[in-house]
Design a protein around this motif. Structure first.
Motif, PDB file in Angstrom:
ATOM      1  N   HIS A  41       0.816  -1.226   0.082  1.00  0.00           N
ATOM      2  CA  HIS A  41      -0.121  -0.056  -0.048  1.00  0.00           C
ATOM      3  C   HIS A  41       0.646   1.066  -0.107  1.00  0.00           C
ATOM      4  O   HIS A  41       0.426   2.200  -0.804  1.00  0.00           O
ATOM      5  N   HIS A  85      -7.745  -4.102  -4.105  1.00  0.00           N
ATOM      6  CA  HIS A  85      -6.343  -3.715  -4.510  1.00  0.00           C
ATOM      7  C   HIS A  85      -6.142  -4.280  -5.967  1.00  0.00           C
ATOM      8  O   HIS A  85      -5.028  -3.698  -6.739  1.00  0.00           O
ATOM      9  N   TRP A  94      -6.521   2.548  -1.641  1.00  0.00           N
ATOM     10  CA  TRP A  94      -5.477   1.832  -1.726  1.00  0.00           C
ATOM     11  C   TRP A  94      -4.212   2.071  -2.359  1.00  0.00           C
ATOM     12  O   TRP A  94      -2.676   2.201  -2.112  1.00  0.00           O
TER      13      TRP A  94
END
Length: 247
Positions: A88, A178, A226
């Motif tokens: 991240h 993600h 994200w």
């Protein structure tokens, strides 16, 4: 076919040393004396086999890294959380777990860090993940020696010794989105970011994007969170009142 084994521990011969495996499991070694000495260090395979012990919990597996679109092995849920955080926060271009065997000149100590990765900005970062409450003096010494070695050769060292539940929960919340399949097209991205600039909280953003299809834009919103295009405080509980800050 040759049996795959880990890198064997050998004496340090008076110098800090790095040993790693390439993509074909061939072992290479370099002295860790200065930045020039480690320019060719490119680990591509784990330096040791997965650890096994009695009463072991089923907490090993593989994390799908969005930055590199590759699978990265983890050996504990703390390592899983660390991989989520790294994925991240950093722009990772290459990553491998249990990446190398470090042999320290001091007492011929050996250590296999948990993760090594390179960033798009050119950083080499070595990571250890270990609960501070379970860290022994011997382990603390290895982390200290690893940090000293990284400083000498121009790498960055990170030790994660605790993960608050709130941080882990926030990462898991975003981590569901993600994958690139949730990335919005340019039109939706511009819309979401424009609205995010006009509102102050997640709840206000969600309400402003509401359509006759419930939750239509939420996967894209979480994906942009994200990607750090929309930011919030990872260390605080997430709710409708969470302040958001478009990058």
């Amino acid at each position: 076919m040759a049996k795959i084994t880990g890198i064997k521990k050998t004496p340090g011969f008076g110098v800090d040393r790095i040993e790693w495996k390439d993509a074909k499991h061939r072992v290479h070694a370099a002295r860790a004396t200065d930045p020039a000495s480690v320019e060719k260090v490119e680990p591509a395979q784990p330096a040791r086999l997965p650890m096994k012990w009695d009463t072991q919990r089923s907490s090993q597996g593989y994390y799908w890294c969005a930055c590199t679109e590759t699978m990265v092995r983890y050996e504990s849920m703390s390592e899983f959380t660390a991989l989520m955080l790294l994925d991240h926060v950093f722009d990772i271009v290459d990553i491998v777990s249990q990446p190398m065997m470090l042999t320290f000149q001091r007492d011929d100590l050996h250590h296999v860090p948990d993760v090594f990765f390179r960033t798009a900005q050119g950083e080499n970062i070595l990571v250890d993940v270990h609960d501070s409450e379970r860290t022994t003096e011997a382990e603390a010494l290895k982390f200290e020696l690893t940090a000293q070695m990284c400083e000498r050769i121009g790498w960055r060292f990170e030790l994660f010794d605790t993960f608050p539940d709130v941080t882990r929960w926030n990462l898991e919340m975003m981590g569901r989105y993600h994958h690139p399949r949730f990335e919005p097209d340019d039109e939706d991205r511009d819309l979401i970011l424009h609205v995010a600039h006009e509102v102050g909280t997640f709840g206000a953003l969600r309400d402003a994007l509401r359509t006759d299809r419930p939750g239509e834009h939420l996967p894209a919103v979480f994906h942009l969170m994200w990607q750090r295009a929309i930011r919030f405080d990872l260390t605080k509980p997430f709710s409708d009142n969470t302040p958001i800050h478009p990058a």
